[in-house]
Design a protein around this motif. Structure first.
Motif, PDB file in Angstrom:
ATOM      1  N   ALA A   1       0.832  -1.207   0.000  1.00 24.76           N
ATOM      2  CA  ALA A   1       0.000   0.000   0.000  1.00 24.76           C
ATOM      3  C   ALA A   1       0.866   1.256   0.000  1.00 24.76           C
ATOM      4  O   ALA A   1       0.569   2.232  -0.694  1.00 24.76           O
ATOM      5  CB  ALA A   1      -0.945  -0.008   1.192  1.00 24.76           C
TER       6      ALA A   1
ATOM      7  N   GLN B   1       3.941   1.508  -1.178  1.00 23.42           N
ATOM      8  CA  GLN B   1       4.509   1.632  -2.517  1.00 23.42           C
ATOM      9  C   GLN B   1       3.470   2.116  -3.509  1.00 23.42           C
ATOM     10  O   GLN B   1       3.755   2.912  -4.391  1.00 23.42           O
ATOM     11  CB  GLN B   1       5.041   0.276  -2.970  1.00 23.42           C
ATOM     12  CG  GLN B   1       6.248  -0.156  -2.205  1.00 23.42           C
ATOM     13  CD  GLN B   1       7.184  -0.950  -3.108  1.00 23.42           C
ATOM     14  OE1 GLN B   1       7.296  -0.675  -4.294  1.00 23.42           O
ATOM     15  NE2 GLN B   1       7.843  -1.929  -2.546  1.00 23.42           N
ATOM     16  N   TYR B   2       2.263   1.568  -3.347  1.00 25.19           N
ATOM     17  CA  TYR B   2       1.156   1.949  -4.226  1.00 25.19           C
ATOM     18  C   TYR B   2       0.933   3.453  -4.149  1.00 25.19           C
ATOM     19  O   TYR B   2       0.779   4.133  -5.157  1.00 25.19           O
ATOM     20  CB  TYR B   2      -0.084   1.184  -3.763  1.00 25.19           C
ATOM     21  CG  TYR B   2      -1.402   1.600  -4.365  1.00 25.19           C
ATOM     22  CD1 TYR B   2      -1.868   1.036  -5.552  1.00 25.19           C
ATOM     23  CD2 TYR B   2      -2.211   2.535  -3.730  1.00 25.19           C
ATOM     24  CE1 TYR B   2      -3.081   1.394  -6.088  1.00 25.19           C
ATOM     25  CE2 TYR B   2      -3.432   2.905  -4.262  1.00 25.19           C
ATOM     26  CZ  TYR B   2      -3.868   2.334  -5.440  1.00 25.19           C
ATOM     27  OH  TYR B   2      -5.074   2.698  -5.961  1.00 25.19           O
ATOM     28  N   PHE B   3       0.969   3.972  -2.920  1.00 25.43           N
ATOM     29  CA  PHE B   3       0.669   5.391  -2.746  1.00 25.43           C
ATOM     30  C   PHE B   3       1.765   6.272  -3.323  1.00 25.43           C
ATOM     31  O   PHE B   3       1.502   7.284  -3.955  1.00 25.43           O
ATOM     32  CB  PHE B   3       0.473   5.695  -1.252  1.00 25.43           C
ATOM     33  CG  PHE B   3      -0.075   7.068  -1.013  1.00 25.43           C
ATOM     34  CD1 PHE B   3      -1.437   7.296  -1.117  1.00 25.43           C
ATOM     35  CD2 PHE B   3       0.770   8.121  -0.701  1.00 25.43           C
ATOM     36  CE1 PHE B   3      -1.949   8.562  -0.917  1.00 25.43           C
ATOM     37  CE2 PHE B   3       0.256   9.383  -0.499  1.00 25.43           C
ATOM     38  CZ  PHE B   3      -1.109   9.611  -0.595  1.00 25.43           C
ATOM     39  N   ILE B   4       3.014   5.869  -3.106  1.00 31.07           N
ATOM     40  CA  ILE B   4       4.092   6.757  -3.555  1.00 31.07           C
ATOM     41  C   ILE B   4       4.585   6.399  -4.952  1.00 31.07           C
ATOM     42  O   ILE B   4       5.494   7.040  -5.474  1.00 31.07           O
ATOM     43  CB  ILE B   4       5.282   6.742  -2.570  1.00 31.07           C
ATOM     44  CG1 ILE B   4       5.880   5.328  -2.500  1.00 31.07           C
ATOM     45  CG2 ILE B   4       4.869   7.185  -1.186  1.00 31.07           C
ATOM     46  CD1 ILE B   4       7.135   5.284  -1.659  1.00 31.07           C
ATOM     47  N   SER B   5       3.933   5.401  -5.573  1.00 26.24           N
ATOM     48  CA  SER B   5       4.400   4.900  -6.865  1.00 26.24           C
ATOM     49  C   SER B   5       4.729   5.967  -7.911  1.00 26.24           C
ATOM     50  O   SER B   5       5.780   5.899  -8.545  1.00 26.24           O
ATOM     51  CB  SER B   5       3.365   3.922  -7.405  1.00 26.24           C
ATOM     52  OG  SER B   5       3.533   3.691  -8.751  1.00 26.24           O
ATOM     53  N   PRO B   6       3.865   6.976  -8.137  1.00 30.28           N
ATOM     54  CA  PRO B   6       4.188   7.930  -9.204  1.00 30.28           C
ATOM     55  C   PRO B   6       5.489   8.678  -8.969  1.00 30.28           C
ATOM     56  O   PRO B   6       6.126   9.142  -9.908  1.00 30.28           O
ATOM     57  CB  PRO B   6       3.001   8.899  -9.184  1.00 30.28           C
ATOM     58  CG  PRO B   6       1.919   8.155  -8.527  1.00 30.28           C
ATOM     59  CD  PRO B   6       2.567   7.250  -7.537  1.00 30.28           C
TER      60      PRO B   6
ATOM     61  N   LEU C   1       8.098   7.293  -7.697  1.00 32.71           N
ATOM     62  CA  LEU C   1       9.210   6.351  -7.790  1.00 32.71           C
ATOM     63  C   LEU C   1       9.726   6.199  -9.213  1.00 32.71           C
ATOM     64  O   LEU C   1      10.829   5.736  -9.423  1.00 32.71           O
ATOM     65  CB  LEU C   1       8.774   4.966  -7.301  1.00 32.71           C
ATOM     66  CG  LEU C   1       8.454   4.834  -5.823  1.00 32.71           C
ATOM     67  CD1 LEU C   1       8.035   3.412  -5.505  1.00 32.71           C
ATOM     68  CD2 LEU C   1       9.663   5.225  -4.986  1.00 32.71           C
TER      69      LEU C   1
ATOM     70  N   GLY D   1       0.281   9.535 -15.466  1.00 36.22           N
ATOM     71  CA  GLY D   1      -0.785   8.585 -15.193  1.00 36.22           C
ATOM     72  C   GLY D   1      -1.533   8.328 -16.471  1.00 36.22           C
ATOM     73  O   GLY D   1      -0.962   7.923 -17.469  1.00 36.22           O
ATOM     74  N   TRP D   2      -2.833   8.599 -16.470  1.00 36.87           N
ATOM     75  CA  TRP D   2      -3.635   8.344 -17.662  1.00 36.87           C
ATOM     76  C   TRP D   2      -3.854   9.651 -18.429  1.00 36.87           C
ATOM     77  O   TRP D   2      -4.555   9.701 -19.410  1.00 36.87           O
ATOM     78  CB  TRP D   2      -4.988   7.755 -17.261  1.00 36.87           C
ATOM     79  CG  TRP D   2      -5.720   8.663 -16.327  1.00 36.87           C
ATOM     80  CD1 TRP D   2      -6.597   9.650 -16.679  1.00 36.87           C
ATOM     81  CD2 TRP D   2      -5.626   8.710 -14.910  1.00 36.87           C
ATOM     82  NE1 TRP D   2      -7.042  10.296 -15.568  1.00 36.87           N
ATOM     83  CE2 TRP D   2      -6.466   9.741 -14.465  1.00 36.87           C
ATOM     84  CE3 TRP D   2      -4.906   7.968 -13.965  1.00 36.87           C
ATOM     85  CZ2 TRP D   2      -6.604  10.058 -13.117  1.00 36.87           C
ATOM     86  CZ3 TRP D   2      -5.049   8.303 -12.634  1.00 36.87           C
ATOM     87  CH2 TRP D   2      -5.886   9.321 -12.217  1.00 36.87           C
TER      88      TRP D   2
END
Lengths: 164, 390, 219
Positions: free
Chosen positions: A35, A37-42, A44, A78-79
């Motif tokens: 979670a 990693q998911y949150f800070i993913s962009p 990274l 992102g998208w």
């Protein structure tokens, strides 16, 4: 099964306590760590490659007067596909080579205008003034106008666009 | 419930508690183990089954077979058994009734006894209901039409679909190879000189999105009508995509069609002596021209063409659709452009396909097939050929 | 040290009382079927956690909903895990809640004194179905779009007021951006708020009245 845990070393209660906390922490970790990693993913993602942007043949730029050059770059966040526009001033001077200034005011990122009559850059937001070489004349900006690293390749002018 | 019954229950419960366990750790321990098992299952499902990728919502593509989430399937399936006129009983009255009964259950069931042996009626009603729900769900899953036969999904199917759509929709103006030229015989565009759309200049400079947009919205100022369903045309998004793919693979020499796709989609030509079979010829023709309407859930006189059996036996006019050796079979008449009238002179079948007739050689394949008694497999057809030569 | 901290907190928060009331109570001996209630609670919690995480990237508009989901699946680290757990958790939650209800029914546990527990339980089951129905539209793919079209159509078949129900559900006559945003609001705010209140009531009652016992033949 209860007799198994009645040993004084570990009674049933502490056994359950340990299992509970182990399983609980395991589940929390399996969800929690991803979670984060998911949150800070962009943030990274690899820093975008620095790009050399062509500004066309150097001869196209007149001597001794800043010339504006605008270009836009497509970016994907992102998208969302968006197009960012950039503006630079190219100042070519006999014997001194070429300097490319960013048109972004170093104060609060407003876009600077070149006022030919006064030979100054003027910021429309807080009336900051820079001279032809980007030095601050008056107003709130903390530093002179930003410059781009340039290179010449077969007569073409390139600037080094760094992100951020 | 009477006071003494309440007291009796409380007494029993206290006894049970005294013989019982502590919530922590005993109950929590069991709960945790089960929850942990479920957790493993969840992560496993997420990792190994994943979430199915679906195309983006496309309001113009009405060919999609709607399916609710599985836990609503039983209700969905149940509605198939409710006649249209009283549909609201199935969709509204019954669910509301069930919910009300559930809410009111503690007050409807005034029997103080709790063991299942003493509540056989209630248990059996619930059992029947649950079995019914499970049964309906299973039935619904089994009767869901397979997606593959509804939409083109592989490259070759898409390519074949695109090729076909091109021949039906585009050829009359743009020519069979996109070469353009002066238009003849098209209402409103007579004499317009079209430039090529297949030249390098055109196909190199236009992205797939651009091509799709032009087909979708049209280019009204130049006479190109919109083909998108949403703008008054007749093509769905998926069809436009197939069309663009066909154009790209055919005209753009920078991309190459995968070799298996090039041959697989094509409808085999019929040699002079050959007898066509369902397996080799008809199924492909039906897939390309007929199946989009002749499948469940469409207005088609209940005539389905998804399989050999369906083609021969389904439909309101099953006795007339395909008669061995008879070129007056309804299907043959319809694909030759005739509409079928009933005794009162009302049209019961329009010409097929309704938009544009198939190529002559395809109609010929159907005719030869019917004349030879509609063989199913290639070997059946071959056997007939051999007999014919004797 | 730890003991001191605990004592200090206990004096002010009453931890021991909570422990005694919730954890250290006597309950009848029960079987494994009785774990499904807490399994549902666990799944509900997982849905809450993963749902909140999904809202970091998800955008409830027809323009971006599908793309943002695709981005979660392909562009975000562990997006597949978060979305996968949420997706499958929904199905499992319905399943465990339903079997939990059957267990309660089978043992007659909805009878005195647990009538209200049962009623709140039915509310939770309906709420879970509502969450499933509204959540199904959010990815804005073909499947969700057409399923919701039919689903709302079904609600609209009620004689007399059907059309109004349909328009309320869809936010107009068509399934549109308005439908998506109201389903989103229902899915992440309205239903969860109601469900939270009902879940707490349900749990309070379970603790207050105790876990039901397995009835014997003469009861």
């Amino acid at each position: 099964m209860s007799s198994k845990y009645r040993s004084p070393a570990m009674d049933r209660r502490s056994f359950v306590k340990i299992i509970s906390s182990a399983l609980g922490s395991l589940m929390a970790a399996v969800v929690g760590l991803p979670a984060i990693q998911y949150f800070i993913s962009p943030s990274l993602g690899k820093e975008e490659e620095d790009e050399w942007i062509s500004l066309g043949p150097l001869e196209n730029y007149p001597l001794d007067t800043p010339t504006q050059f605008n270009f836009s770059l497509n970016k994907v966040n992102g998208w969302e596909k968006s197009s960012h526009s950039y503006g630079v001033f190219v100042l070519r001077e006999e014997g001194k080579g070429v300097v490319v200034y960013s048109d972004v005011c170093t104060h609060l990122s407003c876009r600077l205008n070149w006022i030919p009559e006064e030979e100054e850059y003027l910021c429309p937001c807080h009336a900051a003034r820079f001279d032809k070489h980007g030095n601050l004349i008056s107003g709130p900006p903390p530093r002179p106008m930003d410059r781009f690293e340039t290179k010449l390749d077969e007569g073409q002018l390139f600037i080094h666009l760094k992100e951020g | 419930m009477k006071e003494e019954q309440k007291k009796a229950y409380k007494r029993k419960y206290e006894q049970a508690k005294r013989k019982g366990v502590k919530f922590w750790p005993d109950i929590i321990y069991k709960d945790l183990l089960v929850s942990f098992g479920i957790f493993i299952l969840l992560v496993g499902l997420a990792a190994f089954v994943g979430v199915a990728v679906e195309p983006k919502a496309d309001p113009s593509d009405a060919s999609y077979v709607p399916r609710p989430e599985w836990y609503f399937l039983f209700l969905f399936e149940f509605l198939k058994f409710v006649p249209g006129k009283i549909e609201w009983i199935g969709t509204f009255v019954l669910p509301v009734l069930v919910i009300l009964v559930l809410f009111a259950l503690p007050f409807l069931d005034r029997n103080p006894l709790r063991h299942w042996k003493n509540r056989l009626t209630g248990i059996s009603i619930m059992g029947v209901v649950v079995l019914g729900m499970v049964g309906l769900t299973v039935r619904s899953v089994l009767t869901t039409p397979k997606k593959e036969e509804a939409v083109a999904s592989t490259i070759q199917e898409k390519y074949a679909l695109g090729e076909d759509l091109y021949s039906v929709n585009c050829v009359e103006c743009h020519g069979p190879d996109g070469e353009g030229g002066v238009i003849a015989g098209v209402e409103g565009l007579e004499g317009v000189d079209l430039k090529s759309i297949s030249s390098r200049d055109e196909i190199y400079t236009r992205s797939d999105e651009t091509l799709a947009a032009i087909i979708d919205y049209g280019q009204q100022d130049q006479g190109m009508p919109p083909f998108g369903l949403a703008y008054g045309g007749e093509l769905k998004k998926s069809e436009i995509d197939a069309l663009v793919m066909y154009m790209r693979y055919t005209w753009d020499d920078r991309v190459e069609l995968p070799s298996d796709a090039a041959s697989a989609g094509a409808i085999p030509e019929l040699s002079a002596e050959e007898i066509p079979s369902y397996e080799v010829h008809i199924s492909r023709l039906a897939k390309r021209y007929c199946i989009s309407c002749h499948r469940p859930g469409k207005e088609n006189n209940n005539y389905l063409m998804g399989s050999y059996q369906e083609m021969l036996t389904s439909g309101d006019n099953a006795d007339h659709n395909l008669i061995p050796g008879d070129l007056d079979s309804y299907l043959i008449l319809a694909i030759n452009g005739q509409s079928i009238l009933d005794e009162n002179g009302e049209e019961i079948i329009q010409r097929m396909p309704p938009t544009k007739m198939m190529k002559e050689e395809y109609i010929h394949i159907f005719e030869v097939w019917v004349l030879n008694g509609m063989p199913e497999t290639a070997s059946d057809a071959e056997a007939l050929t051999v007999q014919g030569q004797e | 040290m730890a003991q001191n901290v605990y004592d200090w907190l206990d004096e002010r928060l009453g931890l021991q009382a909570i422990y005694d009331a919730i954890l250290d109570r006597e309950v009848p001996k029960v079987n494994w079927w009785f774990t499904l209630g807490s399994a549902s609670l666990f799944l509900g919690l997982m849905q809450g956690i993963t749902g909140i995480l999904l809202s970091v990237y998800y955008v409830p508009t027809p323009d971006h909903a599908y793309d943002s989901i695709t981005y979660i699946m392909t562009g975000v680290k562990f997006g597949w895990l978060i979305l996968g757990i949420h997706h499958w958790g929904a199905s499992l939650l319905i399943l465990t809640a339903f079997i939990h209800m059957l267990r309660v029914f089978f043992y007659g546990a909805y009878k005195y004194p647990r009538e209200v527990t049962w009623i709140t339980g039915v509310m939770l089951l309906i709420g879970a179905l509502g969450m499933g129905f509204t959540g199904y539209l959010l990815p804005w793919n073909q499947r969700s779009y057409w399923a919701t079209t039919v689903g709302t159509e079904i609600a609209g078949s009620v004689p007399g007021i059907g059309n109004i129900i349909l328009r309320i559900l869809r936010g107009g006559t068509d399934l549109s951006a308005l439908t998506l945003s109201r389903f989103f609001s229902l899915h992440i705010w309205i239903f969860p708020a109601i469900l939270l209140a009902v879940v707490l009531t349900h749990l309070y009652l379970v603790i207050r009245l105790g876990i039901s016992n397995i009835p014997d033949e003469d009861s």
